[in-house]
Design an enzyme around this catalytic site. Structure first.
Site, PDB file in Angstrom:
ATOM      1  N   GLY A 148       0.847  -1.252  -0.126  1.00  0.00           N
ATOM      2  CA  GLY A 148       0.053  -0.086   0.176  1.00  0.00           C
ATOM      3  C   GLY A 148       0.729   1.222   0.158  1.00  0.00           C
ATOM      4  CB  CYS A 149       0.142   4.870  -0.879  1.00  0.00           C
ATOM      5  SG  CYS A 149      -1.509   4.866   0.017  1.00  0.00           S
ATOM      6  CE1 TYR A 150      -1.022   8.290   4.796  1.00  0.00           C
ATOM      7  CE2 TYR A 150      -2.998   6.766   4.304  1.00  0.00           C
ATOM      8  CZ  TYR A 150      -2.356   8.146   4.597  1.00  0.00           C
ATOM      9  OH  TYR A 150      -2.934   9.051   4.531  1.00  0.00           O
ATOM     10  N   PRO A 151       1.981   2.143   3.727  1.00  0.00           N
ATOM     11  CG  PRO A 151       0.807   0.120   3.941  1.00  0.00           C
ATOM     12  CD  PRO A 151       0.558   1.386   3.395  1.00  0.00           C
ATOM     13  CB  THR A 152       5.493   2.163   0.138  1.00  0.00           C
ATOM     14  OG1 THR A 152       4.837   1.129  -0.596  1.00  0.00           O
ATOM     15  CG2 THR A 152       6.823   2.356  -0.486  1.00  0.00           C
TER      16      THR A 152
END
Length: 342
Positions: A148-152
Site C-alpha cells: 500500500g501507499c502508506y505502508p511503503t
C-alpha cells in the site's frame, strides 16, 4: 516482449500504470479492462495517453488475459482474489495493487476488509512486493502483493532502525499525510474540491486498514512483534505522502550512517544529507522515496521524515519495479522519471 494485461484501468493507479508501461521498451499492453467503459478508446478517457495507447477498454469477460505473461490488478479490494486462481493455473503471473494478498493472517485480513477471503490458500504463497526487503523472493514469485501507499513510505522510513536493534519496538509512532488521489477516483464528498481544499484533517485514528500491513512488515523485519500507533491525514494536495516517524532509541547509534549504509545500493531510496527536510514535491511523479533523519536536541527520540508519490512508489511505479525483477529485466527500466517541478 512481455504481454501485459491490466484489470481495472480507469482509476488513478490504473492510468499511472498505463503512463509508465506505455514508455516501457520491453512490454506490449494486450488488454485493459473496464466494465463501465468497455468499447471506449483509452485515449478518449485519458487524453494524456493520446498517441501512446491505441487500445480500447474491454469487458473483463471478453479480455483474453490467459494469453498474457503478467496481469496487473488495479481494482478495488476483493476483486483480484476471485480471478487470480484461474490465471495462475493458466501460467500467468500476477501483481495485485490492491490488498487481497498483503496480510498473511486470514482472520486479520477478513476483520479489516470486512469480507471472506476467496482464495486463502494462495495468501501464503504471495510475496510482499517491497523490493528493499524481498528482492530475491520477488524474482521467482508467481503472485505479488504490491504494498500500500502508506505502508511503503512508513516501512522504508522505519526499516533501518527496526532492523538495527537500536529502537524501542513497543512504541513506534507514524504520523502520515496523503494527497486526495490516495482515496481513489470515485466521487466522494470528502475529496470534493470544496471539501478538501483549504482543509486538513486526520482520519482512521481508531484504526486504518494499512495498520496491520505496516505492523506485519515491521514485525517481520525486527523478528519481534512491534507496537505501532499509525495516524493518517488527508491534505489538500493531489498526490504525495509525507510520513513523520518517531522512534525512541535504546542505545547510541549514528543515524545518518545507519540509513546511508542500509540504502546505499537501493536505486529508489534517497537518504538526504543530515538535517534535511524532504518535500512531497521532490518526489512527485517519480518512483523515489526520499528520507531524512533527525535527532532533536540530541535526545533519545529519532525523527524520520519519509516522502513518496502515492501513485508511483506507493502503487504503479513499485508494481513495475516488481515486474522488472520478476522477468529478469533491469530493475529501474522505465521508472527513472525525474520528479515534476513545480
Amino acid at each position: 516482449m512481455l504481454k501485459i494485461g491490466i484489470v481495472g484501468g480507469t482509476g488513478y493507479t490504473g492510468v499511472e500504470l498505463l503512463r509508465i508501461l506505455s514508455q516501457h521498451p520491453e512490454v506490449n499492453i494486450e488488454a485493459i479492462t473496464s466494465r463501465k467503459e468497455a468499447g471506449m478508446d483509452v485515449a478518449q478517457l485519458f487524453p494524456s495517453l493520446r498517441g501512446r495507447i491505441e487500445l480500447k477498454f474491454s469487458d473483463p469477460a471478453e479480455a483474453n488475459l490467459e494469453k498474457c505473461d503478467v496481469v496487473f490488478f488495479a481494482t478495488p479490494n476483493g476483486i483480484a482474489m476471485k480471478q487470480v486462481p484461474s490465471l495462475l493455473d493458466a501460467g500467468v503471473r500476477i501483481i495485485d495493487l490492491a490488498a487481497d494478498f498483503r496480510i498473511k493472517d486470514i482472520a486479520v485480513w477478513e476483520k479489516w476488509y470486512g469480507m471472506p477471503h476467496a482464495c486463502p490458500e494462495l495468501v501464503a504463497e504471495a510475496v510482499y512486493g517491497l523490493p528493499e526487503i524481498n528482492r530475491d523472493r520477488i524474482k521467482t514469485a508467481r503472485l505479488i502483493a504490491n504494498p500500500g501507499c502508506y505502508p511503503t513510505a512508513v516501512q522504508l522510513g522505519f526499516l533501518p532502525l527496526v532492523e538495527s536493534g537500536a529502537a524501542d519496538l513497543d512504541h513506534l509512532v507514524a504520523d502520515a499525510k496523503s494527497g486526495v488521489s490516495g482515496a481513489g477516483r470515485n466521487a466522494e464528498i470528502h475529496t470534493l474540491f470544496a471539501e478538501a481544499a483549504d482543509n486538513f484533517k486526520a482520519y482512521g485514528v481508531s484504526g486504518h486498514r494499512h495498520l496491520p500491513e505496516i505492523r506485519q512488515g515491521l514485525s517481520q523485519a525486527a523478528k519481534h512483534p512491534v507496537g505501532l500507533t499509525f495516524v493518517p491525514h488527508l491534505t489538500p494536495m493531489i498526490r504525495g505522502i509525507h510520513a513523520t516517524l518517531y522512534v525512541k532509541l535504546l542505545k547510541e547509534v549514528d543515524l545518518q550512517a545507519l540509513y546511508e549504509n542500509r540504502y546505499v545500493n537501493e536505486p529508489f531510496v534517497d537518504v538526504l544529507p543530515a538535517g534535511s527536510h524532504p518535500e512531497t514535491r521532490s518526489v512527485r511523479g517519480s518512483n523515489l522515496c526520499r528520507i531524512a533523519v533527525h535527532r532533536p536536541q540530541g535526545g533519545d527520540t529519532a525523527v524520520i521524515l519519509s516522502v513518496t508519490d502515492n501513485l508511483v512508489k506507493g502503487a504503479a511505479g513499485q508494481a513495475v519495479q516488481n515486474m522488472n525483477l520478476m522477468f529478469g529485466l533491469p530493475e529501474t527500466l522505465a521508472i527513472t522519471h525525474l520528479p515534476l517541478f513545480p
